[in-house]
Write an enzyme that holds these catalytic residues in place. Structure first.
Site, PDB file in Angstrom:
ATOM      1  N   SER A 130       0.830  -1.201   0.000  1.00  0.00           N
ATOM      2  CA  SER A 130       0.000   0.000   0.000  1.00  0.00           C
ATOM      3  C   SER A 130       0.864   1.251   0.000  1.00  0.00           C
ATOM      4  CB  SER A 130      -0.921   0.035   1.220  1.00  0.00           C
ATOM      5  OG  SER A 130      -1.664   1.244   1.228  1.00  0.00           O
ATOM      6  N   LYS A 184      -4.446  -6.539   3.568  1.00  0.00           N
ATOM      7  CA  LYS A 184      -4.463  -5.461   2.566  1.00  0.00           C
ATOM      8  C   LYS A 184      -5.898  -5.169   2.121  1.00  0.00           C
ATOM      9  CE  LYS A 184      -2.840  -2.536  -0.526  1.00  0.00           C
ATOM     10  NZ  LYS A 184      -3.827  -2.384  -1.565  1.00  0.00           N
ATOM     11  N   HIS A 187      -7.400  -3.133   4.816  1.00  0.00           N
ATOM     12  CA  HIS A 187      -6.812  -1.792   4.718  1.00  0.00           C
ATOM     13  C   HIS A 187      -7.609  -0.977   3.703  1.00  0.00           C
ATOM     14  CE1 HIS A 187      -4.360   1.121   2.488  1.00  0.00           C
ATOM     15  NE2 HIS A 187      -3.692   1.335   3.599  1.00  0.00           N
ATOM     16  N   ASN A 188      -7.874  -1.572   2.554  1.00  0.00           N
ATOM     17  CA  ASN A 188      -8.583  -0.850   1.496  1.00  0.00           C
ATOM     18  C   ASN A 188     -10.044  -0.605   1.853  1.00  0.00           C
ATOM     19  OD1 ASN A 188      -6.103  -1.178   0.254  1.00  0.00           O
ATOM     20  ND2 ASN A 188      -6.977  -1.638  -1.732  1.00  0.00           N
ATOM     21  N   GLU A 191      -9.941   2.288   3.968  1.00  0.00           N
ATOM     22  CA  GLU A 191      -9.623   3.411   3.072  1.00  0.00           C
ATOM     23  C   GLU A 191     -10.879   3.916   2.367  1.00  0.00           C
ATOM     24  OE1 GLU A 191      -7.583   3.475  -1.238  1.00  0.00           O
ATOM     25  OE2 GLU A 191      -6.266   2.719   0.339  1.00  0.00           O
TER      26      GLU A 191
END
Length: 474
Positions: A130, A184, A187-188, A191
């Site tokens: 990222s 990940k 995480h997104n 986000e």
């Protein structure tokens, strides 16, 4: 020609920047791209770093350029392109060699690929990266999962190219195959929620307060120096103060309001639903992007029902701006809480033992959601690794208790005056339900028992019970 430390397949912007990052850190990198012109373009882009690159124009040449045990990193589009690249590589690799998928990937695919490669004696690492283009070039946040011995060998390279937070590398081994890409994905998802909430506050400033982009930029700039300090707040201020050179208008005023997505946000929503974890702020953000893309439908509904009124919610007084700041801070915390709860639940179900404090630490620099809140989150999980929710941490509970009245005022005004704020509203609803000693789901249980004889528990007697309905409908 052997001698390369690692090979990279896929030289689009992210792949090319990772290659240059590796070369700058002193690693010799063999490079290949299906469109071979990109190999030569990368050499030109490398400038003085070109002597660290080994240009290859075939898979055979690429593998021959590596010192065994070989490591090949894939930066290709998620899905079939990854499987095709692995199929091309496998006949030329030997037991002990490792393939790294460093693109965005569905973690289920990573687990499948790991099992298939392991049967042939090959190692696999699924690595979440990222930070966008800038992070890839100068230091991303790196989330690895897969064979421990492979990470032991390759970890020093990944650590060397990672971002640093106060000297500490933002790279970590998180667990078996799938763990890195799962983290990940979440995480997104966080986000998506973070970006949507910022956009909702921007909408209230623009349509509810009548502020111009330059005035909003000043507010977001101030917020970069307070509890909202984060990369996304920084680039929001940057976007709002940028002028379109073609028209001289603020750039945000000429950008089409239709947002794209590449899958990871949707995957995070799917995983939350599959795990039975409430992540409404993330789900609402994914849905908001979907609705933004439905331009024709929005135009038709607007014509049928009329435009949403989006009336003024008040004047841009210091008090109302402070309420907006607290609302956004609370929303961000709630999005983080939901994302970390999804990770904790998946970890328990899959037997990964995800280190939540370490995940927060490696997100403090390099990645898109890096913010001052992550230091607090890392501290909360370091103090209590089994923390069921960030809302149970005393520090976060105090922030939310202080921000809640402002959030209620802002969203009451927004909804009452015709403004959409789906992700913030979902976050508030999540918090209000968690704070409720008694919800309204007792009625839902009664309904389920009436139409399906599903039974229910009582507050005063153990066991499963049925109501005195006098029969049930089909």
């Amino acid at each position: 020609m052997a001698g390369a430390d690692i090979a990279v397949i896929g030289l689009a912007v992210m792949g090319q920047n990772l290659v240059l990052n590796m070369a700058e850190k002193g690693f010799r990198v063999a490079i290949y791209n299906r469109t071979v012109e990109r190999v030569d373009e990368t050499l030109v882009a490398a400038g003085p770093l070109a002597d660290k690159l080994v240009p290859c124009h075939s898979i055979v040449e690429l593998v021959a350029a590596l010192e065994p045990p070989r490591t090949v990193l894939l930066m290709v589009k998620a899905g079939t392109a990854v499987d095709e690249s692995i199929a091309q590589l496998k006949p030329h690799l030997s037991p002990g060699d490792c393939i790294i998928d460093a693109g965005n990937a569905d973690y289920h695919d990573s687990m499948r690929r790991d099992a298939a490669l392991k049967a042939d004696g090959l190692d696999f690492l699924g690595v979440g990266v990222s930070g966008g283009e800038e992070g890839a070039r100068h230091g991303p946040s790196i989330m690895a999962g897969g064979a421990p011995k492979a990470f032991e060998r390759i970890g020093p390279l990944l650590t060397a190219i990672a971002a640093r937070y106060e000297g500490t590398p933002c790279a970590a081994y998180l667990g078996p195959a799938g763990a890195g890409h799962f983290v990940k994905t979440l995480h997104n998802g966080i986000e998506y929620a973070d970006m949507e909430m910022i956009a909702e506050i921007y909408g209230l400033m623009r349509d509810g307060l009548g502020l111009k982009p330059a005035a909003m930029a000043e507010i977001f700039e101030r917020w970069t120096k307070g509890p909202l300090a984060s990369y996304l707040i920084e680039i929001t201020a940057q976007a709002l103060r940028t002028t379109d050179p073609a028209t001289g208008r603020p750039i945000v005023d000429v950008i089409l309001d239709s947002a794209g997505q590449k899958g990871t946000g949707r995957w995070s929503a799917i995983e939350a639903l599959d795990l039975g974890v409430a992540a409404g702020a993330i789900v609402a953000a994914v849905e908001a992007r979907g609705l933004s893309s439905a331009k024709a439908l929005r135009a038709a509904v607007s014509k049928t029902l009329g435009d949403a009124p989006r009336e003024r919610i008040g004047e841009a007084t210091p008090e109302l701006i402070a309420d907006l700041e607290k609302t956004l801070l609370a929303g961000k915390i709630l999005a983080y809480a939901q994302g970390f709860e999804v990770m904790a639940t998946a970890s328990a179900r899959s037997g990964w033992t995800l280190p939540l404090d370490e995940i927060a630490r490696i997100w403090r620099a390099g990645c898109i959601i890096r913010s001052s809140l992550l230091d607090r989150i890392a501290g909360a999980y370091a103090k209590d690794a089994g923390l069921a929710s960030l809302l149970l941490d005393e520090g976060f509970a105090a922030i939310l208790a202080d921000a809640l009245p402002a959030m209620q005022r802002v969203l009451g005004l927004a909804i009452g005056k015709g403004h959409a704020a789906p992700s913030l509203a979902a976050g508030l609803s999540y918090l209000q339900q968690l704070r409720s000693h008694r919800t309204t789901l007792d009625l839902v249980q009664a309904q389920r028992d009436i139409f399906g004889a599903h039974g229910f528990e009582r507050i005063d007697q153990p066991g499963t019970h049925h109501g005195p309905w006098g029969g049930t409908a089909g």
